[in-house]
Design an enzyme around this catalytic site. Structure first.
Site, short mmCIF file in Angstrom:
data_model
loop_
_atom_site.label_atom_id
_atom_site.label_comp_id
_atom_site.label_asym_id
_atom_site.label_seq_id
_atom_site.Cartn_x
_atom_site.Cartn_y
_atom_site.Cartn_z
N TYR A 105 -6.30 2.94 6.76
CA TYR A 105 -5.22 2.85 7.74
C TYR A 105 -5.07 4.20 8.43
O TYR A 105 -4.87 5.21 7.76
CB TYR A 105 -3.90 2.46 7.07
CG TYR A 105 -3.95 1.10 6.43
CD1 TYR A 105 -3.86 -0.05 7.21
CD2 TYR A 105 -4.14 0.96 5.06
CE1 TYR A 105 -3.94 -1.31 6.63
CE2 TYR A 105 -4.22 -0.31 4.48
CZ TYR A 105 -4.12 -1.43 5.27
OH TYR A 105 -4.21 -2.68 4.71
N ASP A 162 15.07 6.09 12.57
CA ASP A 162 16.45 6.56 12.57
C ASP A 162 16.72 7.20 13.94
O ASP A 162 16.35 8.35 14.18
CB ASP A 162 16.64 7.56 11.42
CG ASP A 162 18.06 8.10 11.37
OD1 ASP A 162 18.87 7.77 12.26
OD2 ASP A 162 18.36 8.88 10.44
N ASN A 187 -10.52 -0.23 -0.67
CA ASN A 187 -11.53 -0.65 0.32
C ASN A 187 -11.12 -0.43 1.77
O ASN A 187 -11.95 -0.34 2.66
CB ASN A 187 -11.88 -2.13 0.12
CG ASN A 187 -10.65 -3.02 0.10
OD1 ASN A 187 -9.79 -2.86 -0.77
ND2 ASN A 187 -10.52 -3.92 1.06
N TYR A 188 -9.80 -0.36 2.03
CA TYR A 188 -9.30 -0.37 3.41
C TYR A 188 -8.88 1.02 3.89
O TYR A 188 -8.44 1.83 3.09
CB TYR A 188 -8.07 -1.28 3.48
CG TYR A 188 -8.16 -2.34 4.57
CD1 TYR A 188 -8.82 -3.54 4.36
CD2 TYR A 188 -7.59 -2.12 5.82
CE1 TYR A 188 -8.90 -4.50 5.36
CE2 TYR A 188 -7.66 -3.08 6.82
CZ TYR A 188 -8.32 -4.27 6.59
OH TYR A 188 -8.41 -5.22 7.57
N HIS A 191 -5.28 -11.42 9.98
CA HIS A 191 -6.70 -11.08 9.98
C HIS A 191 -7.53 -12.28 9.50
O HIS A 191 -7.60 -12.55 8.31
CB HIS A 191 -6.93 -9.86 9.09
CG HIS A 191 -8.28 -9.23 9.28
ND1 HIS A 191 -8.63 -8.05 8.70
CD2 HIS A 191 -9.36 -9.63 10.01
CE1 HIS A 191 -9.88 -7.75 9.05
NE2 HIS A 191 -10.33 -8.70 9.83
N ASP A 243 26.03 5.59 13.51
CA ASP A 243 24.70 6.12 13.20
C ASP A 243 23.86 4.96 12.66
O ASP A 243 24.14 4.43 11.59
CB ASP A 243 24.83 7.23 12.15
CG ASP A 243 23.55 8.03 12.01
OD1 ASP A 243 22.55 7.66 12.65
OD2 ASP A 243 23.55 9.02 11.26
N ASP A 295 0.80 -1.23 0.00
CA ASP A 295 0.00 0.00 0.00
C ASP A 295 0.83 1.28 0.00
O ASP A 295 0.34 2.33 -0.38
CB ASP A 295 -0.94 0.02 1.21
CG ASP A 295 -1.97 -1.09 1.13
OD1 ASP A 295 -1.56 -2.26 1.08
OD2 ASP A 295 -3.16 -0.81 1.11
CU LIG Z 1 -7.47 -7.01 7.40
#
Ligand SMILES: [Cu+2]
Length: 651
Positions: free
Chosen positions: A393, A450, A390-391, A602, A591, A307
């Site tokens: 986040y 970081d 559809n999702y 799910h 670093d 995504d």
């Molecule tokens: Cu899901």
């Protein structure tokens, strides 16, 4: 109506204050103009992304002293006419192109414009219209086509074309939830360069599920009526200050960033302690994510979505709404990007910042004096929500008064659904409604952290808690201890969680000692996690090497930003963390960048339908020897300020 709840303000980071602030609208326009003029770009060119090319750490750290604001743009372009990808760097100070490179054999992120154009192309295809008829769909205007990436399954076209393999659904009317009626068995394949359907894969007809699955307020038959208003009031305003995209809140300070690929990013997170500004994180971002589906059926078996690298989390960001997405005294920041034709696109209120009461931070009652001392916890919330087809986040960063930093992803939206013949159950998923099932799937997120704890030279220890066998020194067998092991090289730092030893990781700066003579540090505490269940040879797995381990540590390299590599779209695999860490570079007292992979498995429930109540996944960073004592010991007692004036204090 929500405007009465509290005050709100928005800004677009105009008037630059810091070299890490995102590109402004003017800078984006200038970059596009410089490239158009300098390269005589034709109509087939798309601007995939234009982001700030962050200056060197050395320059940023010395910025206050020299005051010069050096600005560059990093641009990814794609030519649909020649199927070629280019990377350009534009100096905004010198107003010229300083670098122009052809990157052979890669497919950059799909743009939001291509999503729209692809849907139109599929709906106009006669071959697709005929296939829809076979599947019982009469009105093509009610069909929804979600772009979905093609992945890489070894076909020649995957290495020579820019492809999409959409999923299709049909609505009962224009405001109906179409995801409730998947057109099972139908997968058009689209050449995005020509914006044409090159074939329609048809794996056979399955009847359309008959029941609607609506969630819109105007379509839910009866809304509950017993919810009374809950208002957050901050009569004296918020406790944060904002200067452009620089934020300070109590003892915290940071810079808020945003770009079309990563979405929300945080920079220069520091804590003021004893008159000193102490650095903690130089940059924190979502590096990549992937959602692999676990159903081997022909419509589903090539379904996976990166995504971030394939769809662009920033370009999919929502405009947030006061009182709905965010509650309280809100400061909004706009997301300033361009569309694929280089036109300015402002996502109003893409980032929300506000304070939240978070219950009790600490408490003790001295029973001898009947004197309780209690302090309420308040956190600063910085969030953004993206809709990827559809999702949804939601990305939430929380800063706490005790020096903790938390990251949480809220997964919501609508499941990617399939249709089944009546009476059939799904082995690789669960029925959500009659003839409608949701395939099992996982969501893997990779975070790039970081660290610059009190300076750039940091190290990471793995800490395992173990019990000690009974012995003369441990006569009752009650002893257990924490055993730290320094992770010395990239390959030794490819680690996984282990419940049996309460495993956690600690980031330290060996060069700065705390009051008890130990290196200052922060503890990394994992939340919900999982391991991949697909075969290691599965195509998506090879492309998402970051899922191999929960923890990775690399030496800082400015070009290593994305866990699955720069161009995961249609990639054959093996790029990103897997490739870089083969070098097995040293990661001690240098670093470093810590990468964390977290997976949510799910197995869908009927209660996840038609729209899914949010699931949560994240991690917590807690100071561990970074401060001399509880840094929130100095919090004043909260006022019980009641409106009737009977104010008293909780102590
Ligand atoms: Cu899901």
């Amino acid at each position: 109506m929500f405007m009465n709840l509290t005050e709100t303000s928005t800004s677009t980071c105009t008037g630059l204050h810091h070299p890490l602030e995102p590109l402004t609208a003017d800078e984006l326009r200038t970059t596009v103009n410089i490239l158009r003029e300098g390269k005589q770009l034709g109509k087939t060119i798309r601007f995939v992304s234009i982001v700030l090319k962050e200056p060197s750490k050395k320059y940023v750290k010395g910025f206050c002293q020299n005051g010069e604001l050096r600005r560059e743009a990093f641009v990814v372009l794609f030519d649909n006419g020649t199927n070629k990808c280019f990377e350009a760097v534009v100096s905004l100070n010198e107003k010229r192109i300083t670098s122009w490179k052809h990157i052979p054999g890669v497919q950059p992120t799909m743009t939001a414009d291509e999503q729209i154009e692809c849907e139109k192309a599929v709906l106009e295809s006669e071959e697709f219209q005929a296939a829809c008829k076979r599947h019982g769909v009469e009105d093509i205007d009610l069909v929804m086509v979600d772009i979905w990436t093609a992945g890489n399954y070894g076909a020649r076209e995957e290495s020579t074309m820019r492809l999409a393999r959409p999923l299709c659904f049909v609505r009962a009317d224009l405001t109906d939830n179409g995801y409730a009626r998947p057109i099972e068995g139908l997968r058009p394949v689209v050449d995005l360069n020509q914006m044409k359907v090159i074939r329609v894969e048809d794996y056979g007809c399955v009847p359309l599920p008959s029941r609607p699955g609506n969630y819109r307020a105007d379509r839910v038959r009866e809304l509950r009526t017993d919810v009374k208003p809950l208002e957050i009031t901050q009569p004296d305003g918020p406790s944060f200050q904002v200067n452009g995209c620089e934020v300070s809140w109590q003892k915290w300070s940071l810079i808020i960033g945003f770009n079309s690929r990563e979405g929300l990013t945080l920079h220069n997170i520091s804590y003021h302690d004893g008159g000193k500004k102490r650095s903690i994180l130089y940059r924190a971002s979502l590096s990549e994510m992937v959602v692999p589906y676990g159903d081997p059926g022909p419509t589903q078996n090539k379904k996976n979505a990166f995504d971030s690298g394939e769809y662009g989390m920033g370009q999919c960001a929502n405009s947030l709404e006061l009182g709905c997405d965010c509650l309280g005294h809100i400061k909004y920041f706009d997301g300033v990007i361009t569309n694929s034709r280089g036109e300015l696109q402002i996502i109003k209120n893409a980032i929300c910042m506000h304070e939240e009461d978070y219950g009790i931070l600490w408490k003790h009652t001295d029973r001898r004096h009947n004197q309780p001392e209690v302090r309420r916890s308040r956190r600063l919330v910085i969030s953004s929500i993206s809709t990827v087809e559809n999702y949804e986040y939601g990305f939430f960063w929380y800063l706490y008064q005790d020096g903790s930093i938390q990251f949480e992803i809220k997964l919501t939206g609508i499941l990617s659904l399939g249709a089944l013949p009546a009476g059939q159950k799904a082995k690789y998923g669960n029925l959500m409604a009659p003839q409608l099932y949701a395939p099992n799937h996982q969501h893997f997120f990779n975070l790039r952290l970081d660290f610059d704890l009190d300076g750039v030279a940091n190290s990471v220890y793995e800490v395992n808690v173990q019990g000690e066998p009974k012995s003369r020194k441990n006569p009752y067998g009650n002893a257990f201890y924490a055993k730290p092991t320094l992770l010395t090289t990239e390959q030794k730092a490819r680690r996984n969680l282990k419940l049996e030893t309460g495993r956690y990781w600690k980031i330290v700066n060996e060069n700065v000692k705390n009051e008890i003579g130990e290196p200052v540090g922060y503890k990394f505490i994992a939340g919900d996690n999982s391991v991949p269940y697909a075969a290691k040879t599965a195509s998506w797995y090879k492309r998402a090497g970051f899922v191999n381990n929960h923890l990775w540590v690399t030496p800082y390299a400015p070009d290593e930003k994305f866990g699955a590599g720069d161009y995961p779209n249609q990639h054959k695999g093996g790029d990103g963390l897997i490739k870089w860490t083969k070098k097995n570079r040293s990661v001690t007292n240098t670093d470093i960048v810590l990468w964390y992979t977290m997976g949510h498995t799910h197995i869908p429930r009927p209660e996840d339908y038609p729209v899914m109540p949010a699931s949560y996944i994240g991690f917590l960073l807690k100071p561990a020897g970074f401060f001399t004592m509880n840094p929130a010991n100095d919090l004043p007692p909260s006022s019980k300020a009641a409106k009737n004036g009977n104010a008293s204090c909780c102590h």
